[in-house]
Design an enzyme around this catalytic site. Structure first.
Site, short mmCIF file in Angstrom:
data_model
loop_
_atom_site.label_atom_id
_atom_site.label_comp_id
_atom_site.label_asym_id
_atom_site.label_seq_id
_atom_site.Cartn_x
_atom_site.Cartn_y
_atom_site.Cartn_z
N HIS A 146 73.82 34.51 57.89
CA HIS A 146 72.62 35.01 58.59
C HIS A 146 72.92 35.18 60.08
O HIS A 146 72.58 36.20 60.68
CB HIS A 146 71.45 34.01 58.47
CG HIS A 146 70.87 33.90 57.10
ND1 HIS A 146 70.62 32.69 56.49
CD2 HIS A 146 70.46 34.85 56.21
CE1 HIS A 146 70.08 32.89 55.30
NE2 HIS A 146 69.98 34.20 55.10
N LYS A 164 58.61 30.40 46.37
CA LYS A 164 59.57 29.32 46.12
C LYS A 164 59.11 28.05 46.84
O LYS A 164 58.47 28.13 47.88
CB LYS A 164 60.95 29.70 46.65
CG LYS A 164 61.42 31.06 46.21
CD LYS A 164 62.64 31.46 47.04
CE LYS A 164 62.87 32.94 47.03
NZ LYS A 164 63.82 33.38 48.05
N ARG A 168 76.11 41.42 50.98
CA ARG A 168 77.39 40.69 50.92
C ARG A 168 78.32 41.27 49.87
O ARG A 168 79.51 41.38 50.07
CB ARG A 168 77.14 39.21 50.59
CG ARG A 168 76.44 38.45 51.67
CD ARG A 168 75.83 37.19 51.15
NE ARG A 168 74.80 37.50 50.14
CZ ARG A 168 73.96 36.63 49.63
NH1 ARG A 168 74.03 35.37 49.99
NH2 ARG A 168 73.05 36.99 48.75
N SER A 223 71.94 30.85 51.01
CA SER A 223 71.11 29.66 51.24
C SER A 223 70.98 28.85 49.95
O SER A 223 71.02 27.62 49.97
CB SER A 223 69.72 30.05 51.71
OG SER A 223 69.79 30.71 52.95
O1 PNS Z 1 65.88 35.90 52.18
P1 PNS Z 1 65.20 36.57 51.02
O2 PNS Z 1 64.46 35.53 50.20
O3 PNS Z 1 66.12 37.42 50.20
O4 PNS Z 1 64.08 37.54 51.66
C1 PNS Z 1 63.23 38.32 50.85
C2 PNS Z 1 62.12 38.97 51.68
C3 PNS Z 1 61.35 37.91 52.46
C4 PNS Z 1 62.71 39.95 52.64
C5 PNS Z 1 61.18 39.70 50.68
O5 PNS Z 1 60.79 38.82 49.67
C6 PNS Z 1 59.94 40.28 51.34
O6 PNS Z 1 60.02 41.24 52.06
N1 PNS Z 1 58.78 39.64 51.07
C7 PNS Z 1 57.51 40.02 51.66
C8 PNS Z 1 56.60 40.69 50.63
C9 PNS Z 1 56.88 42.16 50.56
O7 PNS Z 1 56.81 42.87 51.53
N2 PNS Z 1 57.18 42.62 49.33
C10 PNS Z 1 57.44 44.02 49.07
C11 PNS Z 1 58.86 44.42 49.43
S1 PNS Z 1 59.85 44.36 48.04
#
Ligand code: PNS
Length: 188
Positions: free
Chosen positions: A18, A42, A91, A129
């Site tokens: 990150h 989660k 990645r 993570s």
């Molecule tokens: O680090 P992560 O868990 O891969 O991040 C995922 C994240 C937070 C970027 C994604 O879950 C997100 O954007 N959540 C907010 C809800 C949203 O906007 N959902 C629609 C987009 S798919």
């Protein structure tokens, strides 16, 4: 330099991958807002305020990086701070499918926002993570995978007694549960 970008994620905990991406993004965008999702389904290892604090400390020297939290849709949060880009890291090929799906969904929700993908250094290509949490929870070493401040916090999370040790000690391969069983056997 390209306007404001957000780097959304869970960051539970922040890893060297990150941080690598944040440093790369900070070179490209005028302002990079690292946005921690608050309403994740989660059950997290670190609270949002712990993650906020860690990320603030880790990025203190990057003047165009700001840490924030958000609820709801990423695109709505991005619009609320006038961001024009969503930054995400890729990645390996395994990340691609999920990231493509998210990027296209976000484009459907808000066509004016672009998703920009960047690759972290290849030495972090296996670092996530989830795996860091798994290794730390089982008492394994996470040195080199996360910044030192995160390593310290992981130790404290896994073994709260660690907070009272002044001297750094090696993270033990013995899981805390096993240690507790041994202690109880000794006492018995
Ligand atoms: O680090 P992560 O868990 O891969 O991040 C995922 C994240 C937070 C970027 C994604 O879950 C997100 O954007 N959540 C907010 C809800 C949203 O906007 N959902 C629609 C987009 S798919």
């Amino acid at each position: 330099m390209q306007g404001i970008a957000i780097y959304p994620g869970s960051f539970d905990p922040p890893t060297n991958g990150h941080l690598d991406l944040i440093e790369r993004g900070a070179k490209i965008f005028e302002e990079l807002v690292v946005a921690i999702l608050r309403n994740s389904e989660k059950s997290p290892m670190f609270s949002v305020s712990e993650r906020l604090e860690m990320l603030r400390e880790l990025t203190a020297s990057l003047k165009n990086v700001r840490i924030d939290t958000f609820n709801g849709l990423t695109v709505e949060y991005a619009k609320s701070i006038d961001a024009t880009c969503i930054l995400r890291g890729i990645r390996a090929i395994s990340d691609y499918e999920y990231e493509l799906q998210m990027a296209l969904m976000n484009r459907k929700l808000e066509p004016t926002l672009e998703t920009v993908f960047m690759m972290p250094a290849d030495k972090y290509s296996y670092v996530s993570s989830r795996l860091v949490r798994e290794v730390a929870q089982a008492g394994g070493p996470v040195k080199g995978l996360v910044p030192e401040v995160v390593e310290q916090k992981l130790r404290e999370k896994v073994d709260p007694a660690y907070r009272f040790h002044d001297e750094p000690r090696e993270i033990t391969r013995e899981a805390p549960a096993e240690r507790e069983i041994k202690k109880r056997k000794k006492r018995a």
